[in-house]
Design an enzyme around this catalytic site. Structure first.
Site, PDB file in Angstrom:
ATOM      1  N   ASP A  23       0.872  -1.184   0.000  1.00 15.46           N
ATOM      2  CA  ASP A  23       0.000   0.000   0.000  1.00 15.46           C
ATOM      3  C   ASP A  23       0.909   1.233   0.000  1.00 15.46           C
ATOM      4  OD1 ASP A  23      -2.430   1.593   0.422  1.00 15.46           O
ATOM      5  OD2 ASP A  23      -1.726   1.884   2.471  1.00 15.46           O
ATOM      6  N   SER A  24       0.308   2.395  -0.203  1.00 16.16           N
ATOM      7  CA  SER A  24       1.086   3.632  -0.143  1.00 16.16           C
ATOM      8  C   SER A  24       1.624   3.891   1.259  1.00 16.16           C
ATOM      9  CB  SER A  24       0.192   4.805  -0.547  1.00 16.16           C
ATOM     10  OG  SER A  24      -0.852   4.937   0.390  1.00 16.16           O
TER      11      SER A  24
ATOM     12  N   CYS B 182      -4.523  -1.320  -1.835  1.00 17.03           N
ATOM     13  CA  CYS B 182      -4.636   0.122  -2.038  1.00 17.03           C
ATOM     14  C   CYS B 182      -5.560   0.362  -3.232  1.00 17.03           C
ATOM     15  CB  CYS B 182      -3.240   0.674  -2.314  1.00 17.03           C
ATOM     16  SG  CYS B 182      -3.193   2.417  -2.738  1.00 17.03           S
TER      17      CYS B 182
ATOM     18  N   GLU C  82      -1.454   8.135   8.593  1.00 18.97           N
ATOM     19  CA  GLU C  82      -0.024   7.818   8.491  1.00 18.97           C
ATOM     20  C   GLU C  82       0.716   8.199   9.777  1.00 18.97           C
ATOM     21  OE1 GLU C  82       2.160   6.431   6.020  1.00 18.97           O
ATOM     22  OE2 GLU C  82       0.231   5.588   5.440  1.00 18.97           O
TER      23      GLU C  82
ATOM     24  N   CYS D  63     -10.913   3.752   0.427  1.00 16.68           N
ATOM     25  CA  CYS D  63      -9.454   3.867   0.591  1.00 16.68           C
ATOM     26  C   CYS D  63      -9.120   2.999   1.789  1.00 16.68           C
ATOM     27  CB  CYS D  63      -9.068   5.316   0.857  1.00 16.68           C
ATOM     28  SG  CYS D  63      -7.377   5.540   1.456  1.00 16.68           S
TER      29      CYS D  63
ATOM     30  N   HIS E  71      -6.967   3.162   3.984  1.00 20.00           N
ATOM     31  CA  HIS E  71      -6.616   3.855   5.238  1.00 20.00           C
ATOM     32  C   HIS E  71      -7.866   4.124   6.096  1.00 20.00           C
ATOM     33  CE1 HIS E  71      -2.744   4.764   3.306  1.00 20.00           C
ATOM     34  NE2 HIS E  71      -2.308   5.251   4.444  1.00 20.00           N
TER      35      HIS E  71
END
Ligand code: DGL
Length: 257
Positions: free
Chosen positions: A12-13, A75, A154, A186, A188
């Site tokens: 994932d990012s 992602c 993050e 998403c 996240h």
């Protein structure tokens, strides 16, 4: 080495894909997993498609060095930018992607709008357009790009004043609308689900696609007969392009290890 014993790669990012890994561990407890979070390059959602495609290949190459038997693109943004290219390149292994869980939201058959929270890239790419085309006759769909939200997660900030205010402001234009459900498009976002529920109240269904993606991974392993049949619990390895202890700690906390 027997393919069955090889690990499964995730990328994932950043830390978002851990929400998918969490579900995969529940479904496949005896598998070994290698998770790569590209936090150094996060967020992906506001980059160009070419950049995200290149980063997706870099992440996949890194996972292949660990001899993974399957890759989960955990992602939505990287899936929309690169899944076809990845599948065309790595033809001999399952590559599982994720897209906003619009189908389960439509199937709830609730009166009102279905809001899709996702990154700007996910919502502007062809994959999402095709998804909308499939369901737009039966549903009132509102795409809601949320640039800026990933950055909190993050940092490990998943609830509290800042996140609450961000979400309140995002949903302000919809305050007089009847919103029936919100899709977390998403990976996240499942981590801020609690704060989102505080903002939306308990009448709005919050839908996340991570269980569906984990189930799809299991199906693919079963179809190819490459499920790990060892009896002991699998090993989970977390890697991150930031190479800092801090991000590994945030990752472990989110994964509740
Ligand atoms: N976790 C990501 C997704 O599912 C991307 C977030 C980002 O880096 O912008 O879309």
């Amino acid at each position: 080495m027997n393919v069955k014993n090889m690990p499964i790669g995730f990328f994932d990012s950043g830390v978002g894909g851990l929400s998918v890994l969490r579900e995969a561990i529940k479904l496949l407890p005896n598998e070994d997993f290698i998770y790569f979070g590209d936090s150094k390059n996060a967020p992906y959602g506001t980059k160009s498609v070419d950049e995200v495609r290149e980063l997706s290949f870099k992440a996949s190459e890194l996972l292949l060095k660990y001899s993974v038997k399957a890759i989960v693109v955990a992602c939505n943004t990287a899936t929309s930018a690169a899944i076809e290219n990845l599948r065309n390149t790595y033809k001999n292994m399952p590559i599982i992607g994720i897209e906003p869980a619009l189908k389960p939201a439509v199937e709830l058959k609730r009166e009102g709008k279905i809001v899709i929270m996702a990154t700007p890239m996910t919502l502007s790419e062809k994959k999402f357009y095709n998804l909308m085309e499939r369901y737009k006759e039966n549903a009132d769909i509102v795409p809601l790009p949320c640039p800026g939200l990933v950055e909190y997660i993050e940092k490990g900030i998943v609830k509290g004043r800042e996140v609450n205010e961000f979400l309140k402001e995002k949903f302000l234009p919809l305050k007089n609308e009847n919103v029936s459900s919100v899709v977390l498009g998403c990976t996240h976002y499942p981590f801020i689900k609690e704060e989102l529920a505080n903002v939306l109240g308990d009448k709005v269904a919050i839908i996340d696609g991570s269980k569906g993606t984990a189930a799809q991974l299991k199906r693919q392993l079963l179809n190819r007969d490459i499920i790990n049949d060892k009896k002991e619990k699998g090993k989970i390895t977390i890697l991150n392009s930031l190479e800092s202890n801090e991000i590994i700690e945030v990752s472990k906390k989110l994964l509740q290890l």
